[in-house]
Design an enzyme around this catalytic site. Structure first.
Site, PDB file in Angstrom:
ATOM      1  N   HIS A 507      -4.510   7.079   3.824  1.00  0.00           N
ATOM      2  CA  HIS A 507      -3.118   6.972   4.254  1.00  0.00           C
ATOM      3  C   HIS A 507      -3.001   6.442   5.679  1.00  0.00           C
ATOM      4  O   HIS A 507      -2.535   5.326   5.902  1.00  0.00           O
ATOM      5  CB  HIS A 507      -2.432   8.339   4.127  1.00  0.00           C
ATOM      6  CG  HIS A 507      -0.994   8.325   4.522  1.00  0.00           C
ATOM      7  ND1 HIS A 507      -0.366   9.391   5.121  1.00  0.00           N
ATOM      8  CD2 HIS A 507      -0.041   7.355   4.431  1.00  0.00           C
ATOM      9  CE1 HIS A 507       0.900   9.095   5.356  1.00  0.00           C
ATOM     10  NE2 HIS A 507       1.124   7.858   4.949  1.00  0.00           N
ATOM     11  N   HIS A 512      -1.159   2.698   7.790  1.00  0.00           N
ATOM     12  CA  HIS A 512      -0.416   2.765   9.056  1.00  0.00           C
ATOM     13  C   HIS A 512      -1.133   2.037  10.193  1.00  0.00           C
ATOM     14  O   HIS A 512      -0.590   1.116  10.813  1.00  0.00           O
ATOM     15  CB  HIS A 512      -0.195   4.229   9.449  1.00  0.00           C
ATOM     16  CG  HIS A 512       0.883   4.902   8.680  1.00  0.00           C
ATOM     17  ND1 HIS A 512       2.165   5.061   9.144  1.00  0.00           N
ATOM     18  CD2 HIS A 512       0.876   5.483   7.438  1.00  0.00           C
ATOM     19  CE1 HIS A 512       2.895   5.693   8.260  1.00  0.00           C
ATOM     20  NE2 HIS A 512       2.134   5.961   7.211  1.00  0.00           N
ATOM     21  N   HIS A 697       0.668   1.613   0.350  1.00  0.00           N
ATOM     22  CA  HIS A 697       1.218   2.746   1.088  1.00  0.00           C
ATOM     23  C   HIS A 697       2.043   3.649   0.176  1.00  0.00           C
ATOM     24  O   HIS A 697       1.945   4.882   0.259  1.00  0.00           O
ATOM     25  CB  HIS A 697       2.080   2.280   2.254  1.00  0.00           C
ATOM     26  CG  HIS A 697       2.693   3.415   3.011  1.00  0.00           C
ATOM     27  ND1 HIS A 697       4.014   3.786   2.857  1.00  0.00           N
ATOM     28  CD2 HIS A 697       2.162   4.293   3.897  1.00  0.00           C
ATOM     29  CE1 HIS A 697       4.270   4.826   3.619  1.00  0.00           C
ATOM     30  NE2 HIS A 697       3.172   5.158   4.266  1.00  0.00           N
ATOM     31  N   ASN A 701       1.309   7.638  -0.376  1.00  0.00           N
ATOM     32  CA  ASN A 701       2.227   8.409   0.460  1.00  0.00           C
ATOM     33  C   ASN A 701       3.226   9.246  -0.330  1.00  0.00           C
ATOM     34  O   ASN A 701       3.375  10.436  -0.081  1.00  0.00           O
ATOM     35  CB  ASN A 701       3.004   7.494   1.403  1.00  0.00           C
ATOM     36  CG  ASN A 701       3.926   8.271   2.326  1.00  0.00           C
ATOM     37  OD1 ASN A 701       3.494   8.939   3.263  1.00  0.00           O
ATOM     38  ND2 ASN A 701       5.223   8.226   2.046  1.00  0.00           N
ATOM     39  N   ILE A 845       7.701   5.337   6.710  1.00  0.00           N
ATOM     40  CA  ILE A 845       7.721   6.784   6.875  1.00  0.00           C
ATOM     41  C   ILE A 845       6.275   7.286   6.890  1.00  0.00           C
ATOM     42  O   ILE A 845       5.385   6.617   6.354  1.00  0.00           O
ATOM     43  CB  ILE A 845       8.510   7.484   5.748  1.00  0.00           C
ATOM     44  CG1 ILE A 845       8.699   8.972   6.029  1.00  0.00           C
ATOM     45  CG2 ILE A 845       7.798   7.283   4.420  1.00  0.00           C
ATOM     46  CD1 ILE A 845       9.561   9.292   7.206  1.00  0.00           C
TER      47      ILE A 845
END
Length: 845
Positions: A507, A512, A697, A701, A845
């Protein structure tokens, strides 16, 4: 009034903007005190007098055909009777505007300046001119802005019409403005960044801080030869020397700088704050109760865990100070909606490796993964190391031999040995951590489901104070007696490895952190006029901001992740160790599946890949999404690059890719990156970037709360090793298996913190923009690009129908599994909230 009034030479336009809300200003006490009467005056700034616009020509006029820079028109101001007072809620406002502009004398408008002389900033959404031209749609020229216009831009901000141009195809009149705007976004690499700045630059992860107890290697700066890491946005804050390890760390700040246009929208910001406040409201009374020792930090059986979702757990204290005790309650996670105990089955344990929150690690077992050796010679009188053998696996393989299953592609492994073993000595010296590095071996059955064969649990072998090697135990499936409890504990240790690897690597690192350098490089090197900017920009929305928030509270030294996840202070360092082997091209889904041995090339099947596990929900759905993205990118790129020479002659593209490699990911070998010399490389690269930012993602997520919201299913900590016979822990495990399980995994306070964070991360905002969507229909003025994008949108709708149909197919047992929860996370669209579906365009997010 007509579109162009010839006699007075006026061009009518419509400006859409959002003024900063009164609420936003009043909730900032420092701003209120610091600006005094100036702030009060800003409440009544007359926007129609304090904001000016000037058009810029994109073509040479008839009387000045050799003009280099486009002509700049006269100042124009907003006109209508809208209130000069700001609203309590930030809403879009429309204003008329009239420009004095002669087509024959000035040419066609292609850009404009806007100057803000008010006391505060405003958000400029768009400008539309009533101006027929063959280069635009039939009657209008659109300027899509979506940018904050700060009050210190005395020279004016420039915005361009939404017609894409490659650098060499840019009208001569706009080239100077194009280059100047890029330079403004780059800055000069010096100075501290202020809130209103729009400067994108690179820096190492030196803003995570340290703790007073840190030793020489604790909390190192990430980025550089020793601790390689992707780069993040530079803030320019003052550096402080750390005497313990010699690192240079940024001083702490109340807010991490992000370029102004990277901030959340008003809608998302409000929803994010409200949900965060609600989550914090759950944590505070429990923390206070623990501090006052009015409650225990251990769960009293599975029933107390269940009460967190059904009825709530009553705490003996109220955070509000009234007589009513606080109640600890969370939304019911999907994993236990149909059955409270299906998560405990071996089938569900295995299914989540291919359809859960982290379906990107399992790989095909290779012969070299199985080591058959003679027993170790005793090193001392301590427990001896062991290793798994073919014979141990074959016990549960229905008379199939390992060699045969290896050839047929029937054996798989979930392997966390290399990621965890180098850090287990440090981790196991933490006050409450007792962890293994795990390997789980699985067999593919005839019905398409996976069957766990054995779990190997390994840790550094210690004899007294001396480490002598690796100590391993092998645990096999059991369904009764103390052996079944040991098997459940072994699975829990596997899931703890999986949960931590998921959060740190799958993740955070692989989506990110890895994507932020691409966002920085894109803003610095690709003009908003560049077609590749228009392609990629939606896929960076909110990423820089959410990453800054994560560095502030989630992954910072002593932050949430270190408090509640297994590796504690070594978490980010572990992710750095894994990043050493990160390869950009491996992030492409087909390459990833082939590398993990989960697929082989086969031109006779759809997508050119044959999956070894046909019912592998993440891969099946993902390949359809991947191919839809790639087809869209191919069509789009072909509109602007006729051949490979066009790619090589694009200086902006060349500079962009050079910065991605040399400044964004400079700690990796340059040779591993594509050269970016062909249109095929450009297509594959853009497809991979979009895939990481959107579908990858989403896959890792938005299942976090549906699966991890039930802490028994996805614990974040392990606090006990498997008890040895003859110990009090073994006796407890025999008599009270639930207590033994709960004392092994995450305790109560850490659970509440984890669940609060997972709920926040798994929630879609109401203004989310999903794959196949744009935030405006006028995102480009190229009609051919719009047609290609419409085809992409329609293809995604068909994929959504196909996924839903597969989830109804009862022969595909991995689609829903024992928990009766269909795999929907790669359905492209979603509503607001925790939905376990929806692929946002970006890591938002």
């Amino acid at each position: 009034m007509s579109s162009i009034v010839v006699k007075v030479k006026l061009v009518k336009g419509k400006v859409v903007l959002i003024r900063k809300t009164l609420v936003e200003t009043l909730t900032n006490p420092k701003a209120l005190i610091g600006t005094g009467f100036k702030l009060i005056n800003s409440f009544v700034d007359d926007i129609t007098k304090s904001v000016s616009f000037k058009l810029i020509s994109s073509t040479n006029s008839q009387d000045h055909p050799t003009n280099v820079a486009g002509k700049v028109g006269k100042d124009s101001h907003l006109e209508n009777k809208a209130s000069v007072l700001r609203t309590l809620e930030g809403t879009k406002e429309e204003f008329d505007i009239y420009f004095e502009w002669d087509h024959n004398e000035m040419g066609i408008p292609g850009a404009f300046y806007v100057t803000n002389l008010m006391s505060d900033e405003f958000f400029l959404v768009s400008l539309t001119l009533e101006y027929p031209t063959s280069d635009h749609d039939q009657n209008n020229i659109h300027f899509v802005c979506n940018s904050w216009v700060h009050n210190d831009h005395k020279t004016g901000r420039i915005f361009f019409a939404n017609i894409p141009y490659l650098p060499k195809g840019t009208p001569v009149t706009l080239q100077k403005y194009r280059e100047e705007e890029l330079q403004n976004l780059k800055g000069d690499g010096t100075g501290k960044r202020e809130k209103g700045d729009r400067i994108y630059d690179y820096d190492v992860y030196n803003d995570l801080g340290t703790l007073p107890i840190d030793k020489q290697e604790d909390h190192p700066v990430l980025g550089g030869p020793k601790y390689p890491y992707p780069r993040r946005v530079r803030t320019g804050r003052k550096l402080i020397h750390n005497n313990n390890n010699g690192g240079e760390y940024e001083e702490l700040a109340e807010d991490n700088y992000v370029p102004r246009d990277e901030s959340f929208s008003n809608v998302k910001g409000k929803e994010f704050r409200e949900l965060g406040k609600e989550s914090l409201g759950r944590i505070q009374p429990l923390l206070l109760s623990l501090y006052l020792k009015t409650t225990t930090n251990e769960f009293n059986g599975f029933e107390e865990v269940q009460k967190m979702y059904e009825g709530g757990v009553n705490l003996p204290i109220s955070i509000t100070g009234n007589a009513t005790p606080s109640v600890l309650q969370f939304p019911l996670p999907n994993v236990i909606k149909e059955s409270k105990f299906a998560w405990m089955t071996d089938e569900e344990f295995a299914r989540e490796m291919i359809a859960g929150v982290n379906p990107v690690v399992i790989r095909r077992l290779k012969l070299e993964d199985i080591i058959s050796i003679s027993p170790y010679k005793p090193l001392c009188n301590c427990t001896q190391p062991s290793t798994i053998t073919k014979e141990q696996l074959e016990i549960n393989m229905d008379e199939v031999k390992v060699d045969e299953a290896l050839v047929d592609g029937k054996l798989f492994i979930l392997d966390y040995y290399d990621a965890f073993m180098p850090y287990l000595t440090k981790i196991n010296e933490l006050p409450s951590a007792k962890a293994y590095a795990t390997r789980t071996f699985l067999y593919l059955k005839e019905d398409g489901t996976l069957k766990p064969l054995a779990i190997e649990l390994s840790k550094p072998h210690k004899c007294g104070d001396i480490y002598l090697g690796i100590e391993s135990i092998v645990v096999k499936p059991a369904d009764r007696g103390v052996e079944s409890t040991i098997w459940q504990l072994a699975k829990a240790h596997v899931v703890v490895n999986d949960t931590n690897y998921h959060q740190l690597i799958s993740h955070w690192l692989n989506t990110h952190a890895a994507i932020e350098p691409f966002a920085i490089a894109t803003h610095r090197n690709l003009s908003v006029l560049h077609p590749i900017y228009k392609l990629l920009h939606p896929h960076f929305r909110d990423t820089i901001n959410i990453n800054a928030l994560a560095r502030k509270s989630l992954i910072t030294a002593g932050g949430i992740l270190e408090q509640t996840f297994l590796p504690g202070p070594y978490a980010m360092e572990m992710s750095s160790a894994v990043y050493k082997n990160w390869v950009f091209t491996d992030q492409a889904l087909p390459n990833d599946l082939i590398k993990r041995g989960m697929a082989v090339k086969d031109d006779s099947v759809p997508h050119g890949l044959r999956l070894l596990i046909k019912d592998y929900p993440y891969a099946v759905d993902g390949l359809e999404i991947w191919n839809a993205i790639k087809l869209w990118v191919q069509k789009y790129v072909s509109l602007y690059y006729s051949d490979d020479d066009a790619v090589q002659q694009d200086d902006e593209l060349k500079n962009w890719w050079k910065e991605v490699v040399e400044k964004g990911h400079p700690d990796l070998e340059a040779a591993q990156w594509p050269e970016m010399k062909t249109s095929q490389e450009l297509v594959e690269t853009c497809t991979t970037i979009i895939w990481i930012a959107s579908a990858l993602h989403a896959a890792v997520n938005f299942g976090q709360y549906p699966y991890g919201g039930y802490i028994l299913n996805h614990p974040t900590q392990s606090r006990r090793w498997i008890p040895k016979e003859g110990t009090p822990e073994y006796d407890e495990m025999s008599k009270k298996p639930q207590e033994a399980f709960l004392k092994t995994i995450t305790p109560k306070y850490q659970t509440v913190v984890d669940l609060s964070v997972l709920e926040l991360l798994s929630t879609h905002s109401s203004d989310e923009v999903y794959l196949g969507q744009r935030d405006t229909l006028d995102w480009t003025g190229d009609q051919k690009a719009k047609v290609a994008f419409t085809s992409f949108t329609e293809r995604l709708k068909q994929i959504e129908d196909d996924i839903s149909e597969r989830n109804l197919n009862q022969e595909l047992k991995n689609r829903t599994g024992p928990i009766k929860f269909p795999y929907t996370v790669l359905l492209p669209t979603s509503e607001k909230g925790i939905t376990f579906r929806g692929i946002p365009n970006s890591i938002s997010i």
